[in-house]
Design a protein around this motif. Structure first.
Motif, mmCIF file in Angstrom:
data_model
loop_
_atom_site.group_PDB
_atom_site.id
_atom_site.type_symbol
_atom_site.label_atom_id
_atom_site.label_comp_id
_atom_site.label_asym_id
_atom_site.label_seq_id
_atom_site.Cartn_x
_atom_site.Cartn_y
_atom_site.Cartn_z
ATOM 1 N N UNK A 94 41.120 31.976 97.072
ATOM 2 C CA UNK A 94 41.304 30.528 96.943
ATOM 3 C C UNK A 94 40.136 29.844 97.646
ATOM 4 N N UNK A 95 39.159 29.401 96.882
ATOM 5 C CA UNK A 95 37.908 28.895 97.442
ATOM 6 C C UNK A 95 37.988 27.394 97.718
ATOM 7 N N UNK A 96 37.025 26.920 98.501
ATOM 8 C CA UNK A 96 37.020 25.529 98.963
ATOM 9 C C UNK A 96 35.717 24.846 98.572
ATOM 10 N N UNK A 97 35.813 23.577 98.205
ATOM 11 C CA UNK A 97 34.640 22.758 97.937
ATOM 12 C C UNK A 97 34.848 21.363 98.515
ATOM 13 N N UNK A 98 33.752 20.709 98.887
ATOM 14 C CA UNK A 98 33.845 19.323 99.358
ATOM 15 C C UNK A 98 33.372 18.346 98.286
ATOM 16 N N UNK A 99 33.235 18.834 97.058
ATOM 17 C CA UNK A 99 32.717 17.993 95.977
ATOM 18 C C UNK A 99 33.787 17.143 95.307
ATOM 19 N N UNK A 100 35.056 17.436 95.580
ATOM 20 C CA UNK A 100 36.149 16.676 94.967
ATOM 21 C C UNK A 100 37.411 16.924 95.772
ATOM 22 N N UNK A 101 38.380 16.004 95.685
ATOM 23 C CA UNK A 101 39.661 16.246 96.359
ATOM 24 C C UNK A 101 40.481 17.297 95.615
ATOM 25 N N UNK A 102 41.424 17.885 96.307
ATOM 26 C CA UNK A 102 42.348 18.824 95.680
ATOM 27 C C UNK A 102 43.138 18.117 94.580
ATOM 28 N N UNK A 103 43.320 18.793 93.476
ATOM 29 C CA UNK A 103 44.077 18.207 92.370
ATOM 30 C C UNK A 103 45.484 17.829 92.826
ATOM 31 N N UNK A 104 45.974 16.705 92.359
ATOM 32 C CA UNK A 104 47.334 16.295 92.702
ATOM 33 C C UNK A 104 47.923 15.451 91.571
ATOM 34 N N UNK A 106 45.570 13.688 88.802
ATOM 35 C CA UNK A 106 44.188 13.582 89.260
ATOM 36 C C UNK A 106 43.619 14.995 89.282
ATOM 37 N N UNK A 107 42.688 15.336 88.372
ATOM 38 C CA UNK A 107 42.246 16.733 88.250
ATOM 39 C C UNK A 107 41.459 17.256 89.436
ATOM 40 N N UNK A 108 40.667 16.411 90.084
ATOM 41 C CA UNK A 108 39.944 16.831 91.289
ATOM 42 C C UNK A 108 39.234 18.166 91.129
ATOM 43 N N UNK A 109 39.518 19.093 92.042
ATOM 44 C CA UNK A 109 38.818 20.376 92.061
ATOM 45 C C UNK A 109 39.112 21.246 90.839
ATOM 46 N N UNK A 110 40.232 21.024 90.169
ATOM 47 C CA UNK A 110 40.528 21.838 88.983
ATOM 48 C C UNK A 110 39.470 21.671 87.898
ATOM 49 N N UNK A 111 38.906 20.456 87.783
ATOM 50 C CA UNK A 111 37.879 20.227 86.773
ATOM 51 C C UNK A 111 36.551 20.878 87.149
ATOM 52 N N UNK A 112 36.385 21.245 88.415
ATOM 53 C CA UNK A 112 35.141 21.877 88.863
ATOM 54 C C UNK A 112 35.213 23.400 88.821
ATOM 55 N N UNK A 113 36.395 23.957 88.675
ATOM 56 C CA UNK A 113 36.572 25.405 88.709
ATOM 57 C C UNK A 113 35.679 26.075 87.667
ATOM 58 N N UNK A 114 34.832 26.996 88.129
ATOM 59 C CA UNK A 114 33.876 27.672 87.261
ATOM 60 C C UNK A 114 34.172 29.164 87.209
ATOM 61 N N UNK A 115 33.529 29.837 86.254
ATOM 62 C CA UNK A 115 33.751 31.275 86.093
ATOM 63 C C UNK A 115 33.495 32.046 87.382
#
Length: 323
Positions: free
Chosen positions: A87-97, A113-122
C-alpha cells in the motif's frame, strides 16, 4: 503451496450519511446517523475476508495519500492483520473518499472524490512481490474506477497488463466491476477479459459490458450476458450477483443459479458493500477449492450480513457463524 489473496485497486474512505429523505433541489434534509469506514473493491474484499477470521494471508496493494483518510485505511489494514507493504503513499493527491447518502430501506447515492485512485499506475501495484510471498489469488477492483489503469492505448489497458503480470507470476486472477457510466466502459472490460480467471459483476455492469439487456431477476438475460463475456475471454467463470440471485457460468460448462435467503427490510441498515461481501465469500470458496454452489452460498450469506451494518464490512461475522 500458494496460499492467500492479494487485493489491489480502489482504497477509499466512505463517510456514510443516513438521511431522512432524498431532498429536492435547494432543500435541506437531516442526517440521522453518520459512520466512517473504508470502501472500494480492494478494501472491502480484503476486510470482509479478514472478518471471516480464518487466518488466510491477505495482501493490500494500492495507493493512498498523506492525509487522515490514509491513516484510516492503514489502520484498518493493520487491524485486519494484513500485509500493507504494497500500500504505497503519494503526496500528489488526497486519499480517495466518498460521501455516501443512504436512505434506509431504499438505496444509496455516492459522491466520489477519486484522489489517489486516479493516479494509481501499473508500477504502483507490486504484483510480483505478492506472488513471491505466496499469494494464490490476485483480485483487482473496481475496473472502470481505476483512473490511469482504465485508459485505453494501442496495447490495451494498464489494468489488463497488471492482470497479465499476475497470471505470469502464477496467481489466479479475479476482477470486479463498478456501476459507473463512461463511454469506454465496455472497451476497458473487454481488454481485461483474456487475463481474467473469475469475473464478478452485477446486472447493470453486465448490460454495460455486453450491450445486452440484463434483468436482475431474469436468469435467461443474465446468462446470455455471461456467455458473451466468456466468449470474449474470461478463463474460468463469470459470476453475476443481483438482489434476486447469484449466477455462476463456468468456462467448462458449469451453469448454476442460486437464490439467496430473504433479508427482512427492517434488518437492512445499508446496502453499501454487499456486492463486495458476496465477492469475498466466493473468493474464499474458490481459494479453498469449493464447488460453485458452496461458493455462492457463502457469498450470499456474507452479503446478507453486510446489509446489517452502516459501513461495508462492520457487520460481517466469522466464517463459523456464516456456515
Amino acid at each position: 503451496m500458494k496460499r492467500g489473496i492479494a487485493c489491489a485497486g480502489n482504497w477509499i474512505v466512505d463517510i456514510v450519511h443516513t438521511i431522512e429523505a432524498w431532498p429536492q433541489k435547494s432543500d435541506l434534509v437531516r442526517i440521522k446517523a453518520e459512520a466512517e469506514g473504508t470502501g472500494g473493491g480492494a478494501a472491502n474484499v480484503l476486510l470482509a475476508l479478514a472478518a471471516f477470521r480464518t487466518g488466510l494471508p491477505l495482501y493490500a496493494l494500492g495507493l493512498v495519500g498523506t492525509d487522515r483518510h490514509a491513516e484510516t485505511v492503514r489502520a484498518a489494514v493493520r487491524t485486519a492483520g494484513a500485509d500493507l507493504s504494497g500500500l504505497k503513499t503519494t503526496d500528489r493527491a488526497p486519499t480517495a473518499h466518498t460521501h455516501v447518502m443512504n436512505l434506509s430501506g431504499d438505496s444509496r447515492t455516492f459522491f466520489y472524490h477519486p484522489g489517489t485512485n486516479d493516479l494509481l499506475a501499473e508500477d504502483d501495484i507490486a504484483v510480483e512481490a505478492a506472488a513471491a510471498k505466496g499469494a494464490a489469488i490476485f483480485y483487482l477492483g473496481y475496473l472502470n474506477l481505476l483512473g490511469k489503469l482504465d485508459e485505453i492505448d494501442p496495447q490495451g489497458t494498464g489494468a489488463a497488463r497488471v492482470l497479465s503480470r499476475a497470471r505470469a507470476a502464477g496467481m489466479v486472477t479475479a476482477v470486479d466491476l463498478v456501476s459507473t457510466d463512461r463511454p469506454e466502459f465496455r472497451a476497458a472490460v473487454e481488454a481485461a477479459l483474456p487475463h481474467t480467471d473469475y469475473l464478478f459483476l452485477n446486472e447493470v455492469e453486465a448490460a454495460r459490458a455486453t450491450g445486452l439487456p440484463a434483468d436482475p431477476a431474469d436468469e435467461a438475460s443474465l446468462s446470455a450476458a455471461a456467455r458473451q463475456l466468456l466468449a470474449k475471454g474470461v478463463r474460468r467463470a463469470v459470476i453475476v450477483h443481483t438482489p434476486a440471485l447469484g449466477l455462476w457460468l463456468g468456462a467448462e460448462g458449469t451453469a448454476l443459479t442460486r437464490r439467496p435467503d430473504p433479508v427482512m427490510p427492517e434488518d437492512i441498515v445499508s446496502p453499501v458493500g454487499a456486492g463486495d461481501a458476496f465477492a469475498a465469500g466466493c473468493l474464499y470458496g474458490i481459494h479453498e477449492g469449493w464447488q460453485p454452489e458452496a461458493c455462492l452460498r457463502l457469498g450470499h450469506r456474507a452479503a446478507a450480513a453486510a446489509l446489517k451494518g452502516a459501513t461495508a464490512t462492520e457487520s460481517i461475522p466469522p466464517l463459523s457463524a456464516l456456515l
